[in-house]
Write an enzyme that holds these catalytic residues in place. Structure first.
Site, PDB file in Angstrom:
ATOM      1  N   ASN A  80       0.800  -1.232   0.000  1.00 59.90           N
ATOM      2  CA  ASN A  80       0.000   0.000   0.000  1.00 59.90           C
ATOM      3  C   ASN A  80       0.833   1.283   0.000  1.00 59.90           C
ATOM      4  O   ASN A  80       0.362   2.314  -0.443  1.00 59.90           O
ATOM      5  CB  ASN A  80      -1.056  -0.019   1.117  1.00 59.90           C
ATOM      6  CG  ASN A  80      -0.469   0.033   2.497  1.00 59.90           C
ATOM      7  OD1 ASN A  80       0.674  -0.353   2.706  1.00 59.90           O
ATOM      8  ND2 ASN A  80      -1.244   0.503   3.450  1.00 59.90           N
TER       9      ASN A  80
ATOM     10  N   ARG B  37      11.324   3.738   5.031  1.00 62.78           N
ATOM     11  CA  ARG B  37      11.158   3.920   6.479  1.00 62.78           C
ATOM     12  C   ARG B  37      11.967   2.882   7.250  1.00 62.78           C
ATOM     13  O   ARG B  37      12.249   3.060   8.428  1.00 62.78           O
ATOM     14  CB  ARG B  37       9.657   3.821   6.810  1.00 62.78           C
ATOM     15  CG  ARG B  37       9.265   4.443   8.103  1.00 62.78           C
ATOM     16  CD  ARG B  37       7.765   4.629   8.207  1.00 62.78           C
ATOM     17  NE  ARG B  37       7.060   3.396   8.528  1.00 62.78           N
ATOM     18  CZ  ARG B  37       5.751   3.343   8.799  1.00 62.78           C
ATOM     19  NH1 ARG B  37       5.020   4.442   8.757  1.00 62.78           N
ATOM     20  NH2 ARG B  37       5.159   2.205   9.084  1.00 62.78           N
TER      21      ARG B  37
ATOM     22  N   LYS C 245      12.334  -7.612   1.144  1.00 57.98           N
ATOM     23  CA  LYS C 245      11.369  -8.385   0.358  1.00 57.98           C
ATOM     24  C   LYS C 245      10.084  -7.564   0.232  1.00 57.98           C
ATOM     25  O   LYS C 245       9.284  -7.475   1.154  1.00 57.98           O
ATOM     26  CB  LYS C 245      11.047  -9.733   1.022  1.00 57.98           C
ATOM     27  CG  LYS C 245      10.333 -10.645   0.048  1.00 57.98           C
ATOM     28  CD  LYS C 245       9.244 -11.490   0.619  1.00 57.98           C
ATOM     29  CE  LYS C 245       7.933 -10.852   0.864  1.00 57.98           C
ATOM     30  NZ  LYS C 245       7.206 -10.313  -0.311  1.00 57.98           N
TER      31      LYS C 245
ATOM     32  N   GLY D 144       2.916  -5.007   7.641  1.00 51.93           N
ATOM     33  CA  GLY D 144       1.887  -5.758   6.932  1.00 51.93           C
ATOM     34  C   GLY D 144       0.744  -6.072   7.868  1.00 51.93           C
ATOM     35  O   GLY D 144       0.551  -5.393   8.884  1.00 51.93           O
TER      36      GLY D 144
ATOM     37  N   LEU E  95       1.819  -3.268  12.145  1.00 54.09           N
ATOM     38  CA  LEU E  95       0.746  -4.165  11.703  1.00 54.09           C
ATOM     39  C   LEU E  95      -0.555  -3.410  11.389  1.00 54.09           C
ATOM     40  O   LEU E  95      -0.544  -2.208  11.180  1.00 54.09           O
ATOM     41  CB  LEU E  95       0.538  -5.240  12.759  1.00 54.09           C
ATOM     42  CG  LEU E  95       1.834  -5.990  13.153  1.00 54.09           C
ATOM     43  CD1 LEU E  95       1.571  -7.027  14.237  1.00 54.09           C
ATOM     44  CD2 LEU E  95       2.485  -6.649  11.936  1.00 54.09           C
TER      45      LEU E  95
ATOM     46  N   ARG F 282      -7.123   9.089   1.890  1.00 54.73           N
ATOM     47  CA  ARG F 282      -5.739   9.018   1.404  1.00 54.73           C
ATOM     48  C   ARG F 282      -5.528   7.596   0.904  1.00 54.73           C
ATOM     49  O   ARG F 282      -5.918   6.626   1.585  1.00 54.73           O
ATOM     50  CB  ARG F 282      -4.781   9.318   2.563  1.00 54.73           C
ATOM     51  CG  ARG F 282      -3.355   9.573   2.125  1.00 54.73           C
ATOM     52  CD  ARG F 282      -2.571  10.221   3.245  1.00 54.73           C
ATOM     53  NE  ARG F 282      -2.423   9.321   4.369  1.00 54.73           N
ATOM     54  CZ  ARG F 282      -1.273   8.771   4.761  1.00 54.73           C
ATOM     55  NH1 ARG F 282      -0.164   9.011   4.108  1.00 54.73           N
ATOM     56  NH2 ARG F 282      -1.231   7.987   5.810  1.00 54.73           N
TER      57      ARG F 282
ATOM     58  N   CYS G 139      -3.054   1.781   6.655  1.00 47.78           N
ATOM     59  CA  CYS G 139      -3.206   1.183   7.983  1.00 47.78           C
ATOM     60  C   CYS G 139      -3.780   2.191   8.975  1.00 47.78           C
ATOM     61  O   CYS G 139      -4.424   1.827   9.945  1.00 47.78           O
ATOM     62  CB  CYS G 139      -1.858   0.684   8.484  1.00 47.78           C
ATOM     63  SG  CYS G 139      -0.602   1.973   8.417  1.00 47.78           S
TER      64      CYS G 139
ATOM     65  N   GLU H 220     -10.298  -4.419   9.223  1.00 50.26           N
ATOM     66  CA  GLU H 220      -9.881  -3.306   8.367  1.00 50.26           C
ATOM     67  C   GLU H 220     -10.720  -3.319   7.090  1.00 50.26           C
ATOM     68  O   GLU H 220     -10.779  -4.346   6.415  1.00 50.26           O
ATOM     69  CB  GLU H 220      -8.415  -3.480   7.963  1.00 50.26           C
ATOM     70  CG  GLU H 220      -7.432  -3.253   9.070  1.00 50.26           C
ATOM     71  CD  GLU H 220      -5.993  -3.317   8.564  1.00 50.26           C
ATOM     72  OE1 GLU H 220      -5.554  -4.413   8.162  1.00 50.26           O
ATOM     73  OE2 GLU H 220      -5.311  -2.287   8.569  1.00 50.26           O
TER      74      GLU H 220
ATOM     75  N   SER I 149       1.194  10.744   9.939  1.00 52.13           N
ATOM     76  CA  SER I 149       2.518  10.298   9.476  1.00 52.13           C
ATOM     77  C   SER I 149       3.489  11.460   9.315  1.00 52.13           C
ATOM     78  O   SER I 149       3.168  12.461   8.668  1.00 52.13           O
ATOM     79  CB  SER I 149       2.387   9.583   8.133  1.00 52.13           C
ATOM     80  OG  SER I 149       1.446   8.547   8.253  1.00 52.13           O
TER      81      SER I 149
ATOM     82  N   GLU J  91       8.794   3.471  14.118  1.00 50.51           N
ATOM     83  CA  GLU J  91       9.601   3.873  12.963  1.00 50.51           C
ATOM     84  C   GLU J  91       9.521   5.384  12.835  1.00 50.51           C
ATOM     85  O   GLU J  91       8.452   5.972  13.040  1.00 50.51           O
ATOM     86  CB  GLU J  91       9.073   3.198  11.686  1.00 50.51           C
ATOM     87  CG  GLU J  91       9.318   1.703  11.693  1.00 50.51           C
ATOM     88  CD  GLU J  91       8.974   1.018  10.378  1.00 50.51           C
ATOM     89  OE1 GLU J  91       8.038   1.453   9.699  1.00 50.51           O
ATOM     90  OE2 GLU J  91       9.663   0.029  10.044  1.00 50.51           O
TER      91      GLU J  91
HETATM   92  P1  NAD Z   1       0.366  -8.795   4.179  1.00 51.12           P
HETATM   93  O1  NAD Z   1       0.574  -9.082   5.611  1.00 51.12           O
HETATM   94  O2  NAD Z   1      -0.490  -9.715   3.398  1.00 51.12           O
HETATM   95  O3  NAD Z   1       1.755  -8.731   3.420  1.00 51.12           O
HETATM   96  C1  NAD Z   1       2.806  -7.896   3.844  1.00 51.12           C
HETATM   97  C2  NAD Z   1       4.109  -8.457   3.339  1.00 51.12           C
HETATM   98  O4  NAD Z   1       4.312  -9.724   3.937  1.00 51.12           O
HETATM   99  C3  NAD Z   1       4.157  -8.691   1.828  1.00 51.12           C
HETATM  100  O5  NAD Z   1       5.457  -8.420   1.372  1.00 51.12           O
HETATM  101  C4  NAD Z   1       3.852 -10.170   1.716  1.00 51.12           C
HETATM  102  O6  NAD Z   1       4.374 -10.756   0.549  1.00 51.12           O
HETATM  103  C5  NAD Z   1       4.567 -10.690   2.938  1.00 51.12           C
HETATM  104  N1  NAD Z   1       4.092 -11.987   3.427  1.00 51.12           N
HETATM  105  C6  NAD Z   1       2.867 -12.527   3.316  1.00 51.12           C
HETATM  106  N2  NAD Z   1       2.852 -13.729   3.913  1.00 51.12           N
HETATM  107  C7  NAD Z   1       4.084 -13.945   4.424  1.00 51.12           C
HETATM  108  C8  NAD Z   1       4.702 -15.000   5.153  1.00 51.12           C
HETATM  109  N3  NAD Z   1       4.031 -16.087   5.510  1.00 51.12           N
HETATM  110  N4  NAD Z   1       5.984 -14.872   5.511  1.00 51.12           N
HETATM  111  C9  NAD Z   1       6.680 -13.756   5.185  1.00 51.12           C
HETATM  112  N5  NAD Z   1       6.160 -12.732   4.500  1.00 51.12           N
HETATM  113  C10 NAD Z   1       4.883 -12.819   4.122  1.00 51.12           C
HETATM  114  O7  NAD Z   1      -0.173  -7.288   4.110  1.00 51.12           O
HETATM  115  P2  NAD Z   1      -0.562  -6.460   2.828  1.00 51.12           P
HETATM  116  O8  NAD Z   1      -1.886  -6.934   2.342  1.00 51.12           O
HETATM  117  O9  NAD Z   1       0.569  -6.412   1.863  1.00 51.12           O
HETATM  118  O10 NAD Z   1      -0.683  -4.993   3.439  1.00 51.12           O
HETATM  119  C11 NAD Z   1      -1.804  -4.537   4.083  1.00 51.12           C
HETATM  120  C12 NAD Z   1      -1.655  -4.680   5.581  1.00 51.12           C
HETATM  121  O11 NAD Z   1      -0.500  -3.982   6.024  1.00 51.12           O
HETATM  122  C13 NAD Z   1      -2.812  -4.062   6.334  1.00 51.12           C
HETATM  123  O12 NAD Z   1      -3.160  -4.888   7.404  1.00 51.12           O
HETATM  124  C14 NAD Z   1      -2.225  -2.743   6.828  1.00 51.12           C
HETATM  125  O13 NAD Z   1      -2.888  -2.220   7.954  1.00 51.12           O
HETATM  126  C15 NAD Z   1      -0.823  -3.135   7.114  1.00 51.12           C
HETATM  127  N6  NAD Z   1       0.044  -1.960   7.127  1.00 51.12           N
HETATM  128  C16 NAD Z   1       0.549  -1.531   8.327  1.00 51.12           C
HETATM  129  C17 NAD Z   1       1.339  -0.396   8.368  1.00 51.12           C
HETATM  130  C18 NAD Z   1       1.891   0.111   9.669  1.00 51.12           C
HETATM  131  O14 NAD Z   1       2.801   0.937   9.618  1.00 51.12           O
HETATM  132  N7  NAD Z   1       1.413  -0.321  10.822  1.00 51.12           N
HETATM  133  C19 NAD Z   1       1.644   0.298   7.193  1.00 51.12           C
HETATM  134  C20 NAD Z   1       1.126  -0.171   5.998  1.00 51.12           C
HETATM  135  C21 NAD Z   1       0.329  -1.313   5.976  1.00 51.12           C
END
Ligand code: NAD
Length: 493
Positions: A167, A175, A190, A244, A267, A294, A300, A397, A457, A474
């Site tokens: 996203n 960051r 990655k 993520g 997260l 936004r 997130c 979410e 942010s 961060e």
């Molecule tokens: P995701 O958890 O599906 O994936 C995030 C990353 O993890 C990707 O690179 C993905 O390929 C990798 N991944 C997936 N499964 C994995 C595994 N088993 N082992 C290792 N890596 C793995 O999340 P997404 O759909 O890409 O992003 C959206 C999520 O991220 C939302 O929940 C959002 O709230 C969160 N997010 C949090 C922040 C924050 O700063 N807190 C910022 C941006 C996004």
């Protein structure tokens, strides 16, 4: 709803072939051991943009070796030199900002204006951390018993595995990379498979800025579980920094526990946005549009639950419907677009499920709410009123352009509702009563509170969550500490 889409949106100045030529290991492009590739799709048009290599466990081991070989040299590089290189990364990012913004819009779908903001935000992590690199200090004290001095030295934590979501393909990478490099660590990034091209575009920039071979390595894989597990099991790796979803974060914490790897976790969120009767209506509406829209709601920190006090409920809801229904939906790269597509069809399906569930529970659709039939993964800006607290969207979410509004009466009631979630990332409060605003900031369980504004942010501020929204911070002065280890020396002299 009128969606201004076109079938092809690749600008002529984007060289996608260069950005998809290989894994970036040791400042060289190399094919993956599998010979397989990952297809990158434009969510605005559903067209195939590129194929990037699909790394194997063996490729990941090569990347760790490159990071390991570079670790000693980078750790011993003078902080001033590391600082200058990071500063150059910042300057190059600014020079290339329009190309990077186009690339982000293309592979992520976000409106170009959001992509431009992201590039500016992402670049700022290099500038901020170029300044932090030369400010790493230690501590010196006398042991209470008087027998020795206590010396604390901050040392780079070691080789870091960095995992980022789709996203914010540029900002979530910088960051992490910028403070890691400032601290003297080498890294393997990655990025998400949906948006790998931005990560590879940044890779060309590090090289041009003078980052030595092996200091930053980038690999894409469709098999993140085993590839990450292998890196975390490698005794040379000392740090995992993940951004993520909470679900994947939990799994990775389990994996990291096997080798007791230091973890930073950014997260998921479920941000409440609270509008009190005494709020300035226009300020609250302006702030809500930013907090909700936004990145078309794919953030997130996005306002997931909008609680509005009874006295301002009608006026606020009317104002929000006016603004949401006026938004121009279209291709990310179209400069006129204000709301681009979602990242995948699955993201649209999730939003449809959450809206249907809320409506079944009694929510009223005031605008939007129907997925268009045009090409691209679009969902329209939508306002739902009277969303019940048991609706699934009050607990999950939404990650899309749906404003879910619920009426409340008392401060105690809204605090209880706001805290009724496993998440605790961001919260927004609109009130003209400063004492009330600060009281809410104290009572709401979140890592970040926005008072009378829709954006939190800032590279100079500590970003992060409490509860199941994460571990660590961060940005600000805290960001670099995640990549440093305190070493204590008991000295008698
Ligand atoms: P995701 O958890 O599906 O994936 C995030 C990353 O993890 C990707 O690179 C993905 O390929 C990798 N991944 C997936 N499964 C994995 C595994 N088993 N082992 C290792 N890596 C793995 O999340 P997404 O759909 O890409 O992003 C959206 C999520 O991220 C939302 O929940 C959002 O709230 C969160 N997010 C949090 C922040 C924050 O700063 N807190 C910022 C941006 C996004």
């Amino acid at each position: 709803m009128n969606i201004a889409t076109t079938t092809s949106s690749i600008p002529s100045n984007l060289d996608l072939a260069t950005l998809s030529q290989g894994l970036f290991i040791d400042n060289k492009w190399s094919p993956s051991g599998s010979g397989n590739s990952i297809t990158v799709i434009d969510p605005s048009t559903e067209a195939v943009l590129a194929h990037v290599p699909d790394a194997t466990v063996a490729d990941a081991a090569r990347a760790v070796s490159a990071a390991s070989n570079a670790a000693g040299g980078w750790r011993d590089t003078a902080p001033r030199m590391r600082s200058e290189i990071l500063r150059r990364c910042y300057e190059l990012m600014i020079e290339r900002s329009e190309m990077l913004a186009m690339l982000i819009s293309l592979e992520n779908g976000k409106a170009l204006r959001d992509a431009r903001s992201e590039v500016a935000y992402a670049a700022e992590f290099f500038r901020w951390n170029s300044e932090e690199a030369v400010r790493i200090s230690g501590e010196f004290g006398i042991a209470p018993g008087g027998a020795n001095r206590i010396v604390v030295d901050y040392q780079p934590i070691g080789i870091c595995v960095l995992i980022t979501p789709w996203n914010f393909p540029a900002a979530m990478a910088t960051r992490k990379i910028a403070p890691a490099l400032a601290a003297g660590c080498t890294v393997i990034l990655k990025p998400a498979s949906e948006t790998p091209l931005t990560a590879y575009a940044l890779a060309t920039l590090y090289e041009d800025a003078g980052v030595p071979a092996g200091v930053v390595n980038v690999l894409t894989t469709s098999n993140p579980g085993p590839v990450t597990a292998a890196m975390l099991a490698d005794p040379r790796v000392r740090k995992l920094s993940f951004t993520g979803s909470t679900a994947v974060g939990r799994q990775l914490l389990g994996e990291a526990a096997k080798s007791v790897i230091n973890c930073s976790m950014e997260l998921g969120g479920n941000a409440p946005l609270i509008v009190f009767d005494d709020a300035q209506l226009q300020t609250a509406l302006d702030g809500t549009m930013i907090a909700k829209m936004r990145n078309a709601g794919e953030a997130c920190t996005a306002a997931n639950r909008i609680y509005v006090q009874a006295g301002i409920y009608e006026a606020f809801t009317r104002g929000l419907v006016e603004r949401m229904s006026a938004l121009k939906v279209g291709n990310g790269v179209d400069p006129a677009t204000e709301c681009g597509p979602m990242i995948t069809p699955a993201a649209v399906e999730k939003i449809e499920r959450l809206v249907a569930d809320a409506v079944k529970g009694g929510a009223r659709v005031l605008c939007g709410g129907i997925k268009p039939s045009s090409k691209g993964f679009f969902y329209p800006p939508t306002v739902l009123a009277d969303v019940p607290s048991q609706a699934a969207m009050a607990h999950e979410e939404i990650f899309g352009p749906v404003a879910a509004i619920t009426k409340f009466t008392t401060e105690d009631e809204v605090v209880a509702n706001a805290n009724n979630t496993e998440y605790g990332l961001a919260a927004y409060v609109f009130t003209s009563d400063l004492a009330r605003g600060l009281r809410m900031a104290r009572q709401i369980e979140a890592g970040m509170i926005a008072l009378n504004r829709g954006l939190v942010s800032d590279p100079a501020a500590p970003f992060g969550g409490v509860k199941q929204s994460g571990l660590g911070r961060e940005g600000g002065q805290h960001g670099i500490l995640e990549f440093l280890e305190a070493k204590y020396i008991a000295a008698t002299f």
